[in-house]
Structures are given as C-alpha cells and as structure tokens.
Write a protein that holds these residues in place. Structure first.
Motif, PDB file in Angstrom:
ATOM      1  N   PRO A 379      20.371  12.060  29.539  1.00  0.00           N
ATOM      2  CA  PRO A 379      19.871  11.022  30.456  1.00  0.00           C
ATOM      3  C   PRO A 379      18.628  10.327  29.920  1.00  0.00           C
ATOM      4  CG  PRO A 379      20.419  13.037  31.646  1.00  0.00           C
ATOM      5  CD  PRO A 379      20.514  13.366  30.196  1.00  0.00           C
ATOM      6  N   GLN A 380      17.794  11.075  29.182  1.00  0.00           N
ATOM      7  CA  GLN A 380      16.596  10.474  28.595  1.00  0.00           C
ATOM      8  C   GLN A 380      16.975   9.352  27.637  1.00  0.00           C
ATOM      9  OE1 GLN A 380      17.532  13.705  28.533  1.00  0.00           O
ATOM     10  NE2 GLN A 380      15.795  15.121  28.666  1.00  0.00           N
ATOM     11  N   ALA A 381      18.014   9.585  26.841  1.00  0.00           N
ATOM     12  CA  ALA A 381      18.466   8.564  25.884  1.00  0.00           C
ATOM     13  C   ALA A 381      19.090   7.371  26.584  1.00  0.00           C
ATOM     14  CB  ALA A 381      19.458   9.185  24.905  1.00  0.00           C
ATOM     15  N   LEU A 382      19.834   7.634  27.648  1.00  0.00           N
ATOM     16  CA  LEU A 382      20.454   6.554  28.413  1.00  0.00           C
ATOM     17  C   LEU A 382      19.396   5.618  28.980  1.00  0.00           C
ATOM     18  CD1 LEU A 382      22.904   5.236  29.871  1.00  0.00           C
ATOM     19  CD2 LEU A 382      22.538   6.897  31.719  1.00  0.00           C
ATOM     20  N   MET A 383      18.373   6.182  29.650  1.00  0.00           N
ATOM     21  CA  MET A 383      17.317   5.364  30.248  1.00  0.00           C
ATOM     22  C   MET A 383      16.548   4.593  29.177  1.00  0.00           C
ATOM     23  SD  MET A 383      17.343   5.646  33.552  1.00  0.00           S
ATOM     24  CE  MET A 383      18.271   6.661  34.720  1.00  0.00           C
ATOM     25  N   THR A 384      16.217   5.257  28.080  1.00  0.00           N
ATOM     26  CA  THR A 384      15.439   4.615  27.018  1.00  0.00           C
ATOM     27  C   THR A 384      16.214   3.458  26.395  1.00  0.00           C
ATOM     28  OG1 THR A 384      14.322   6.711  26.546  1.00  0.00           O
ATOM     29  CG2 THR A 384      14.223   5.007  24.849  1.00  0.00           C
ATOM     30  N   TYR A 385      17.478   3.692  26.096  1.00  0.00           N
ATOM     31  CA  TYR A 385      18.290   2.649  25.457  1.00  0.00           C
ATOM     32  C   TYR A 385      18.488   1.458  26.391  1.00  0.00           C
ATOM     33  CZ  TYR A 385      22.203   0.191  23.357  1.00  0.00           C
ATOM     34  OH  TYR A 385      23.008  -0.786  22.824  1.00  0.00           O
TER      35      TYR A 385
END
Length: 574
Positions: A379-385
């Motif tokens: 989820p961290q990568a999803l939000m950042t991207y």
C-alpha cells in the motif's frame, strides 16, 4: 401560482446550488416534480443516488468542493432513516448541508399510512435531533419560506453543519402566489467574527520574541492558508497539519514536517516537542482524538498552546491553553497580508525532494516500501506512485479504514500555487468515520469540480457496502477514478484485533474481483495485481475522460498501517 417545492428551489438557485442529491419516492414526489420543472429551465437539478446514505455523502462532497450548501432529500419513513449515517457524518465534520425529508400528508398522521414517519409513527424528526444544527417539521405552507431561510442560516453559521426540514406531502405540493421572494439573503454573507484588538495584541506579544514556534494548521485555516504560509515563511517557523488539513498545503514545502495526529509522522511529533517549539499555534481545528494523536500531552495539549479558531466549539477543549482567540483567521491576518507577501524570505522557498522523490523534511515509516515492486502490492508503494503521477490539482478522497490510514501517511499533496485558498485537495470523512463515505463524496466532489481530476481510495469492505454508487458517476458522466484496496478483509479491524490481542473474529471477506463487478455495471475497470500492471496504465488519460474508471488493486494484507495512536486509545495504553 407555484408549489412550495418551486419556492425552495428558487432560493437554492439564488444561492448557486446546482444539484440536489437523493432518491425519489411517493411522499417526496412533489419536490421531484419541482426539480423536473427547474431542470427544464436550466436551474437546480436532481442527481439520483442508489441509496439515501450515498445521497448525503454526495451532498457532503459537493459542499467540500464548491463551498456551497449541499442538498440531499428523501422520501418518508425508510428514506429518511437511510439518510441518517450520511447526515451524522456531515455533522461530525462540520459540513453545511440542507436535508429535506418527506412525510405522508398531515391528515394521514397516526392512521397507519405507508412509511409513516410522523410523531404518531416512527418519529423520524426525533431521530434527526442529535445530528443536525436545526431540525423542524414544516407543518403549514406559511412556514416554508422562513423555516427554510432559518435552516440555511444555521447550516452556514460559524458552527456549520447539517440542518433538516421534514415536509409533509400536502405541504410540499401546496400552491402559493408566484411573487418575487422578499428575503435578500444578506443574512448569509459577511458573518465572520472579528477577533478583539486586545486578543490580537496578546497573541502578537506572546509570539514576538519566540524563534521556535510550530504552527498546527487545521481544516478551519482554509481561506487564510496563503497568508498563514506567508507568516510561517517570514518567521522561519516549522508547521504541521492535522489529518483533515493535509490537502491545504504543499507537502514538499521545506518548513512542513508532516501530519500530526491520526496516522501521522514522527517528524511532525518532533516538531511539537518542547525543545523544538516554545509555543504551539493551533489554527482552525478542534482538539479531538484525530488531531491530537489521542490527546498527547507532550505535543499540542500543553501550556504552550495558542489556539485560534472562528468556531467556538473548537476552543471548548482548550482549557490548558496559554491563549484562546475566537475569530476569523482571515480577518485576523488580513492587516498583515500585504507585508507578509512582500517579505524577502518568501523568494527562497521552493519544493524540496529527497533523491527518491519523497518530501525531504517528513519522516515516513518504512520509506523503503514506498518504491517496492513486490507482489501483492505494498500500500505504501501504491500511495506514493499514485500521488506522484496524478496532476497537482487532483482531488483525492480516502475512505474509512486502512484507506485513510495509508493515505494520511503516504499520499503526498502537490498543491499548486496559486490555488483557491478555500479548497482542500485531500478529503477524509474522519469525524464519524463512516465506511463508504468516500465513494459517495467523490461523486459529489466530481459534480462540483467540473472535470478536474478526482481519485477515490476505498476498501473492499466499503465497496461491498456502497459500491453501487459508482453507477451514479457513470450516469452523470463524472471522471472519478475509484481505487479499491483489495485484501479480502476488513483490514483495519483485522490489524487492530492482532495488535490489541483481541479475538480474530469477523474480519475476513470473500475473494472478489471488483474489476469484473464494475464492468458488469458498465464501468471501465482493471485488475491490478502487480505494480507493473499499474504503471502500464495512462493514469492522466483516465482522469481526463468524462466517465468513471475503477482499479481493483490486490494489496499485501500483511502490511500493518500506521495505527499506533488509534490503538493507544482503544487499549487504554499510556
């Protein structure tokens, strides 16, 4: 002659209200007849939700985007009770809203009429008592105009919130003379309170010689945000935001230390510690659990607090504060705005990034996961991207549960300059935390945003509750990108049970392909199982179409969201 429904709509049109969100039914039919006539004239028109709760959420979103009063309506009985959760959510977040529910004809009260919500049936008026600022039955045609205007006055006051008119069928369709309305609507403007000169002198004296000051920007700072930032820059003070106010500032500002409170950042907490803040200036927010990280006495809740707000309820918990000032933040700072905007230090301010593209002055939990290509998706990568590829003016909504935990911490707002100071780019319905809120609110925001990009993050639990509202976006040709965090669980419940040592009960959901579900409804959708699937999509193109789209993102269910402050409150930990 006109009907009372036409009278109500004539006032709404004068206030600039474009839409009424609701679901039709027998007892509310006269009002929908008036809406049909209004639409033919190019006036206020109906947007049909799939459930009355969704209609209230839509009205909430419309208000957040436009600043106009949101309007929702329902038929009698269950239509009215279905509104309650959405109205309560608006009440908890201080969102102005006009709620119109129908009653059966007065002569039918107490006779067992279908959907009887009168005082002699299921008393729906009484049910609204504790989640509205004004709540009344319009029992006679002569009451319609003045009760409507009184209700709107309460809704947009300095203690804003929803108001409710319960209108019987026969009163709504009663005819009156078609004369120009007498009310000037002057009561609805210029009602900001000017803080006293004595109070302002106390604040200036208190801050004049302080170099270490941290400003906490709350949602009530909207409107004055540009001047507040200018003040911060001129004094080189640090600032943080509450979760609700995250979208009022550019998260890459070099003096910004992140979100303090629910799912916030350690850098924000550090900025509020006594060694880093001789004074803590809180602007435009209540001292609730969400904004104070569970009433953390080492940060905001101390004698170092200076609390400024135009809402008297915000100040009601500031008993420990050094100073409390009631008044308009805009009017408070207006005398200094020109001077602050010419200050030489302002020219040195620019966005600051780490080499990895994250804001340089915010301390993220697990920053290495922000760029993970692992599957299931972090989820961290999803939000950042997504926050990196979406346009700077994207309106983003985070639904209750894991969505707003991940969003508060990892979504990076790139608020452009200049941008309307009254508008936020990050929305959470966190006062009442109703699941499914963001789905309906995104429709309302998109209706008011006139083609600007809107992104809604929601969970699979919320999608199962309220996912049918995406068809309203389809019917209205609204460009909302719905993103479902799919972990086959009530994720926040699941993680909370684990962390708190509770029994693991009731948190599992079936494995569902929400992309196929959306496609069955006629909405374009994609199943995202790897970051490469997401990166292949042209997100900007999806956001520029006059149609909704849904991304069903399979996330790593073992990733624990930043919920430490919430668990401290739930478990009673010190």
């Amino acid at each position: 002659m006109i009907e009372n429904g036409d009278l109500i709509l004539s006032y709404l049109q004068r206030l600039g209200v474009e839409f009424v969100f609701g679901v039709p039914g027998g007892s509310i039919e006269p009002f929908y007849n008036a809406l049909a006539r209004s639409e033919r004239r190019g006036g206020t028109r109906a947007i049909i939700a799939r459930h009355e709760t969704g209609a209230a959420f839509m009205a909430d979103g419309y208000t957040r985007e436009t600043g106009k009063i949101g309007v929702c309506c329902s038929t009698a009985g269950p239509g009215a009770t279905n509104l309650i959760t959405g109205v309560a959510s608006a009440y908890a977040d201080g969102i102005p809203m006009l709620v119109i529910s129908a009653q059966t004809a007065i002569e039918k009260f107490g006779r067992g009429a279908l959907q009887d919500g009168s005082c002699t049936g299921i008393n729906t008026l009484e049910i609204f008592t504790h989640c509205t600022r004004f709540n009344t039955l319009v029992s006679h045609s002569a009451q319609v105009e003045h009760k409507l205007l009184q209700a709107i006055s309460y809704a947009i006051s300095n203690r804003p919130g929803p108001v409710h008119l319960s209108v019987p069928l026969d009163v709504m369709r009663d005819t009156i003379e078609d004369t120009e309305q007498k009310a000037t609507l002057r009561a609805f403007i210029n009602h900001e309170v000017v803080p006293s000169q004595e109070a302002m002198h106390l604040v200036l004296k208190e801050l004049a010689d302080k170099n270490k000051v941290t400003v906490v920007i709350g949602e009530g700072a909207a409107g004055a945000i540009d001047t507040i930032i200018a003040l911060i820059e001129s004094r080189n003070w640090q600032f943080v935001t509450t979760p609700r106010a995250k979208g009022l500032v550019n998260n890459f500002h070099p003096l910004y230390r992140g979100v303090f409170g629910f799912a916030g950042h350690e850098s924000a907490r550090d900025a509020l510690l006594p060694e880093n803040a001789e004074r803590v200036v809180v602007v435009g927010t209540a001292l609730d659990e969400v904004s104070t990280s569970g009433w953390d006495s080492s940060a905001i809740m101390s004698r170092r607090l200076i609390h400024l707000s135009s809402n008297s309820e915000h100040l009601s918990r500031s008993y420990m504060a050094k100073l409390c000032i009631l008044g308009s933040i805009e009017l408070m700072l207006k005398p200094f705005s020109a001077l602050l905007n010419r200050h030489p230090l302002r020219k040195q301010i620019s966005r600051q990034f780490n080499t990895d593209g994250l804001p340089s002055n915010i301390q993220f939990a697990h920053p290495e996961k922000c760029f993970s290509d692992d599957s299931p998706i972090k989820p961290q990568a999803l939000m950042t991207y997504m926050s990196a590829v979406c346009p700077d003016d994207t309106r983003v909504l985070m639904d209750s549960g894991n969505s707003f935990l991940w969003g508060i911490h990892y979504w990076n707002c790139k608020r452009p300059h200049p941008f309307n100071p009254h508008k936020s780019l990050f929305h959470i319905g966190i006062g009442f935390s109703s699941m499914g809120w963001a789905i309906g609110a995104a429709v309302g925001i998109a209706a008011g945003a006139k083609g600007k990009p809107v992104v809604c993050f929601t969970g699979d639990g919320s999608m199962l509750m309220s996912g049918q509202e995406i068809t309203t976006a389809l019917q209205e040709r609204l460009n909302v990108l719905f993103i479902v965090l799919n972990d086959s669980a009530l994720g926040m419940v699941r993680h909370g049970q684990r962390i708190g040592g509770a029994e693991p009960i009731g948190n599992e959901l079936p494995s569902i392909n929400f992309a196929q579900m959306a496609q069955a409804m006629g909405v374009e959708a994609y199943r995202i199982e790897h970051m490469s699937d997401l990166k292949q999509l042209d997100i900007q193109a999806l956001l520029n179409r006059h149609a909704p789209c849904l991304l069903d993102v399979v996330i790593d269910r073992e990733e624990v969201p930043p919920m430490g402050a919430r668990m401290k409150v739930l478990t009673g930990a010190a």
